[in-house]
Design an enzyme around this catalytic site. Structure first.
Site, short mmCIF file in Angstrom:
data_model
loop_
_atom_site.label_atom_id
_atom_site.label_comp_id
_atom_site.label_asym_id
_atom_site.label_seq_id
_atom_site.Cartn_x
_atom_site.Cartn_y
_atom_site.Cartn_z
CD GLU A 1 -54.64 10.57 -21.73
OE1 GLU A 1 -54.64 10.01 -20.71
OE2 GLU A 1 -54.50 10.82 -23.26
CG ASP B 1 -61.13 -0.50 -19.67
OD1 ASP B 1 -59.96 -0.92 -20.24
OD2 ASP B 1 -62.06 -0.42 -18.62
CB SER B 2 -61.70 -6.49 -17.39
OG SER B 2 -59.97 -6.96 -18.01
CG ASP C 1 -55.96 -13.87 -12.52
OD1 ASP C 1 -57.08 -13.42 -12.27
OD2 ASP C 1 -55.59 -14.25 -13.32
CG HIS D 1 -50.91 -3.36 -26.68
ND1 HIS D 1 -52.35 -2.03 -27.65
CD2 HIS D 1 -50.36 -2.92 -28.25
CE1 HIS D 1 -51.99 -2.07 -28.81
NE2 HIS D 1 -50.79 -2.20 -28.61
CG ASN D 2 -53.19 -8.25 -19.83
OD1 ASN D 2 -52.92 -8.97 -20.29
ND2 ASN D 2 -53.90 -7.67 -18.75
CG HIS E 1 -64.00 -11.27 -15.22
ND1 HIS E 1 -62.94 -11.82 -14.53
CD2 HIS E 1 -62.88 -10.18 -15.90
CE1 HIS E 1 -62.15 -11.98 -15.15
NE2 HIS E 1 -61.78 -10.21 -15.47
CE LYS F 1 -57.56 -6.52 -20.19
NZ LYS F 1 -57.55 -4.92 -21.06
N GLY G 1 -52.50 -10.58 -13.50
CA GLY G 1 -52.86 -9.27 -12.23
C GLY G 1 -53.08 -9.51 -11.11
#
Ligand code: ITT
Length: 201
Positions: free
Chosen positions: A47, A76-77, A160, A16-17, A185, A20, A158
């Protein structure tokens, strides 16, 4: 369709980002793998109960694959700061609070740091591809760098603006999207994931 097949346009991007979504769609596009996002499908955000990047990527990918009946890829980062014992790490999104305010998150990182001490940090990205039958493939990519303060630039998302990749002078917030996407990454994880995918088209 066999359980492990991939079909263009039938892959869910389980995030939901929006930052990304942009980066992952650009990585997948040249391989003929257009995606539909979890947001577009109205899938809930599970969750994140895992204690590692890979565990959280797997649970997000599996939740989306089971809910949609389609293969799903999740990311996931996070930012791991050496002087903070790897924090915020898997809690990188949560450091921004309910409002997802990354100016707040970056300031929390900066306030936790001893200004005279080392400022080395790295980004980690775990990518997981899950099928509705529960099979998963997961990889992890990493990029090393240094934190800078005050934050510089408004590109990216984020953390950055406070991260300068080793070998660069400008922050991730200052370089172009194409330059960040060429070797970060997420791109490194993606390159590890590609050989693990079944053939498609
Ligand atoms: P999803 O779980 O829906 O994918 P999220 O934002 O909650 O979205 P994470 O739990 O993986 O995702 O949190 C990772 C956070 O780490 C993310 O919100 C960013 O703030 C940060 N992050 C990850 N990759 C980044 C990048 O390339 N540049 C800047 N910040 C990044």
């Amino acid at each position: 369709m066999s359980p492990r097949q991939l079909e263009p346009g039938r892959l869910v991007l389980a995030t939901h980002n929006p930052g990304k979504v942009v980066e992952l769609a650009e990585l997948l596009g040249p391989h003929g793998l257009q995606v539909v996002s979890a947001g577009d499908l109205g899938l809930p955000e599970p969750e994140e109960t895992g204690t590692t990047f890979v565990a959280n990527a797997e649970l997000k990918a599996l939740a989306a694959a089971r809910a949609s009946g389609l293969p799903a890829i999740a990311d996931d980062s996070g930012l791991c700061v050496d002087a903070l014992g790897g924090a915020p790490g898997i809690y990188s999104a949560r450091w921004a609070g309910r409002d997802k305010d990354f100016m707040v998150a970056m300031k929390r990182v900066r306030d936790a740091l001893d200004l005279e001490g080392p400022r080395t940090a790295h980004f980690i990205c775990a990518l997981s591809l899950a099928w509705p039958d529960g099979h998963t493939e997961s990889v992890e990519g990493r990029v090393d760098g240094t934190l800078t303060w005050p934050p510089r630039g408004s590109n990216g998302f984020g953390y950055d603006p406070m991260f300068v990749m080793d070998g660069k002078e400008r922050s991730y917030g200052e370089i172009s999207r194409a330059e960040k996407e060429a070797d970060n990454h997420r791109a490194r994880a993606f390159r590890l994931l590609m050989p693990l995918l079944p053939p498609w088209q």
